[in-house]
Design an enzyme around this catalytic site. Structure first.
Site: not given
Ligand code: NDP
Length: 444
Positions: A90, A114, A126, A166, A209, A240, A376
Site C-alpha cells: 500500500k 508508516k 510506492k 501522492d 493527511t 493536498n 486509505s
Molecule cells: P500535491 O501534488 O497535492 O502538492 C505538492 C505541493 O508541494 C505543491 O504545492 C507543489 O508545488 C509542492 N512541491 C512539489 N515538489 C516541490 C519541489 N521540488 N519544491 C517545492 N515545492 C514542491 O502533493 P501532496 O500534498 O499529496 O503531497 C505533499 C507531500 O506529502 C509529499 O511528500 C507526499 O509524499 C506527502 N504525503 C502525501 C499524502 C497524501 O495523502 N496526499 C500522504 C502522506 C504523505 P507545485 O504545484 O508548484 O509543484
C-alpha cells in the site's frame, strides 16, 4: 563491525546512485540499533536486515502516450513492492519529473514503517512516473493515466497491491486510473484508494493527511505541556496535505500564515484564506501569484523562504529535503517549538539533528502524515464491506489512530532509553511489528 554498520556499508556499495534511498535507510537503521543489539544473533541468522532493506519486487516499465498534437512521448513508470509482511502493498503514486528509482525506493521503504504504525494490516509500496502533469490538458492526463494503468494493472489488485495518490496524483488522476483498471479487468474492486465518492471513495480521505498531521501535532504539544490553539504556524506546500493542514490548524484555533509551491511562497499576516487557496490550487490549478493578486496584504516572494517567518509550529508539507540546516537555524531563531512533517522526509538529517538538539519537538513524517494511508486503509475496509461510512465516523477513527500512533512512538522511545526522541520511537515501533511478522512467516 556491528550488524547495522555492515548493512549500511553494503547498502552504500549496492546503491551508490540512490541518495534519497540511502538517507531513508540510514535514518531507520541508526534508530533501531538498540533493538538490533538485543536480538543480533537471531536477526543475523535470518538475514533480517538484508531482507528488510531489499524490496520484494521493483517493477520498471515504459509508458508511451500521445499528446493533443499527435506527438508520442515516453515516460518511465515504477512500482516498488517493498514489504508485504503485514498486509497487501500500500502506498501512493507520484507523477513528477524528479521521480526515479532512488525516490521510489525511499518512499516505499518509509511506507513500510508508516503503515505498520497505523495498526492496520497494510504492507508498504510506492510507485509513479517521471511525468509532469503541469501544463497538460485533461485529455493528455487521461491518455497518460490509461497507458500507465495498462501496464500497472497486471501487478496490482485489491488483495495484492492497492496504490493511492501522492504528488501530482489527485482525485482526477485516480478516477482515470480506476476507470482503466475496471475496463481491463472487467472488475469493480477497491484496487485504488482516494477514489471519488460516487465510486467507492471514503469520506474524509481528501482531508485525512492534513487533518491527521494536526491531530498528531496537538497530541505531541499536549504531552509537552503546550496547546496548538493560539500558535502561529508556518506551512510549506500548497497541495493536498498543505491545504487540509491549514484548514484544520484554523479549526483548532491556530493561525497558519504561510504556504508555498515550487516557484514561490506566500506570507499572509492575516492568516491563509483556506477557501481561496483551495479554489486556486484544486479547482483552477493556478500558481500562488493568483493568491497574492486576490488577497490584499498577502506577500508573494519567488524561490524558497517559508522557514524565515517567525512561528511556533512548522509543518513542512511539500517534498523531500525542503527543510535544510540553515532553515532549521532560522526556525529556532524565530521561536519555533515544534516541527511535524506532513511531507515524506522533508527535513534533512542535519536539520533534524539540529532541531532535536535545540529542544524542538520533532515528529517524523512516517508518524505525522500517516493519517492519509490510515484513511486509505479505512476506504479498503468500506470497499470490502460494500459500505460507506459518514465523515464523522471516519474522522473519529482517524483521530484515535493518530493518538494511538503518538502513544506507541512515545512508549517505544521511552522503552529504549530515548525519551522524547520521536524519530527513534517511530522507527522502532514501526520496525518491531514488521520484524515479528517477517520472523513468523519464515525465510521468504
Ligand atoms: P500535491 O501534488 O497535492 O502538492 C505538492 C505541493 O508541494 C505543491 O504545492 C507543489 O508545488 C509542492 N512541491 C512539489 N515538489 C516541490 C519541489 N521540488 N519544491 C517545492 N515545492 C514542491 O502533493 P501532496 O500534498 O499529496 O503531497 C505533499 C507531500 O506529502 C509529499 O511528500 C507526499 O509524499 C506527502 N504525503 C502525501 C499524502 C497524501 O495523502 N496526499 C500522504 C502522506 C504523505 P507545485 O504545484 O508548484 O509543484
Amino acid at each position: 563491525m556491528c550488524y547495522v554498520d555492515e548493512i549500511l556499508q553494503e547498502l552504500r556499495r549496492q546503491n551508490p546512485a540512490q541518495p534519497e534511498f540511502l538517507q531513508a535507510a540510514q535514518e531507520v537503521l541508526e534508530s533501531i540499533r538498540p533493538v538490533v543489539a538485543r536480538n543480533e544473533a537471531a536477526y543475523r541468522r535470518d538475514a533480517l536486515l538484508e531482507r528488510l532493506t531489499t524490496p520484494e519486487r521493483c517493477i520498471l516499465f515504459r509508458v508511451p502516450w500521445v499528446d493533443d498534437r499527435g506527438q508520442v512521448h515516453v515516460n518511465h513508470g515504477y512500482r516498488v513492492q517493498y514489504n508485504s509482511a503485514i498486509g497487501p502493498y500500500k502506498g501512493g503514486l507520484r507523477f513528477h519529473p524528479s521521480v526515479n528509482l532512488s525516490v521510489m525506493k525511499f518512499l516505499a521503504f518509509e511506507q513500510v514503517f508508516k503503515n505498520s504504525l497505523t495498526g492496520l494490516p497494510l504492507g508498504g509500496g510506492k510507485g509513479g512516473a517521471d511525468f509532469d502533469p503541469k501544463g497538460k490538458s485533461d485529455r493528455e492526463i487521461m491518455a497518460f493515466c490509461q497507458s500507465f494503468m495498462t501496464e500497472l494493472a497486471r501487478h496490482v489488485g485489491k488483495n495484492t497491491d492497492v496504490p493511492a495518490g501522492d504528488i501530482g496524483v489527485g482525485a482526477r488522476e485516480i478516477g482515470y486510473l480506476f476507470g482503466q483498471y475496471k475496463r481491463l479487468r472487467n472488475s469493480f474492486e477497491g484496487v485504488l484508494t482516494g477514489k471519488g465518492l460516487p465510486f467507492g471513495g471514503s469520506k474524509a480521505r481528501t482531508q485525512a493527511t492534513g487533518y491527521g498531521l494536526l491531530y498528531l501535532t496537538q497530541e505531541m504539544l499536549r504531552r509537552n505541556g503546550q496547546e496548538i490553539a493560539g500558535k502561529t504556524v508556518a506551512v510549506s506546500g500548497a497541495g493536498n496535505v498543505a491545504i487540509y493542514a491549514i484548514e484544520k490548524a484554523w479549526q483548532m484555533g491556530a493561525k497558519p500564515v504561510t504556504c508555498s509551491d515550487s516557484t514561490g511562497w506566500i506570507y499572509d499576516s492575516q492568516g491563509i484564506d483556506t477557501e481561496l487557496l483551495r479554489q486556486i490550487k484544486e479547482d483552477r490549478r493556478e500558481r500562488l501569484t493568483a493568491y497574492a493578486a486576490a488577497r490584499p496584504g498577502a506577500q508573494y516572494r519567488q524561490g524558497r523562504g517559508v522557514w524565515t517567518v517567525p512561528c511556533q509550529v512548522a509543518l513542512p508539507c511539500a517534498t523531500q529535503n525542503e527543510l535544510e540546516l540553515s532553515d532549521a537555524q532560522a526556525l529556532v531563531a524565530g521561536g519555533c517549538i515544534a516541527v511535524a512533517e506532513g511531507a515524506n522526509m522533508p527535513t534533512t538529517l542535519e536539520a533534524t539533528r539540529y532541531l532535536q538538539q535545540s529542544g524542538v519537538l520533532f515528529c517524523p513524517g512516517k508518524a505525522a502524515n500517516a493519517g492519509g494511508v490510515a484513511a486509505s486503509g479505512l476506504e479498503m475496509s468500506q470497499n470490502s464491506q460494500r459500505l460507506s461510512w459518514s465523515f464523522e465516523k471516519v474522522d473519529t477513527k482517524l483521530q484515535s489512530i493518530m493518538a494511538d500512533i503518538f502513544r506507541s512512538i512515545e512508549e517505544a522511545a521511552r522503552e529504549y532509553g530515548m525519551e522524547g526522541d520521536y524519530v527513534a520511537g517511530a522507527n522502532i515501533a514501526g520496525f518491531l511489528k514488521v520484524a515479528e511478522a517477517m520472523t513468523a512467516q519464515g525465510i521468504v
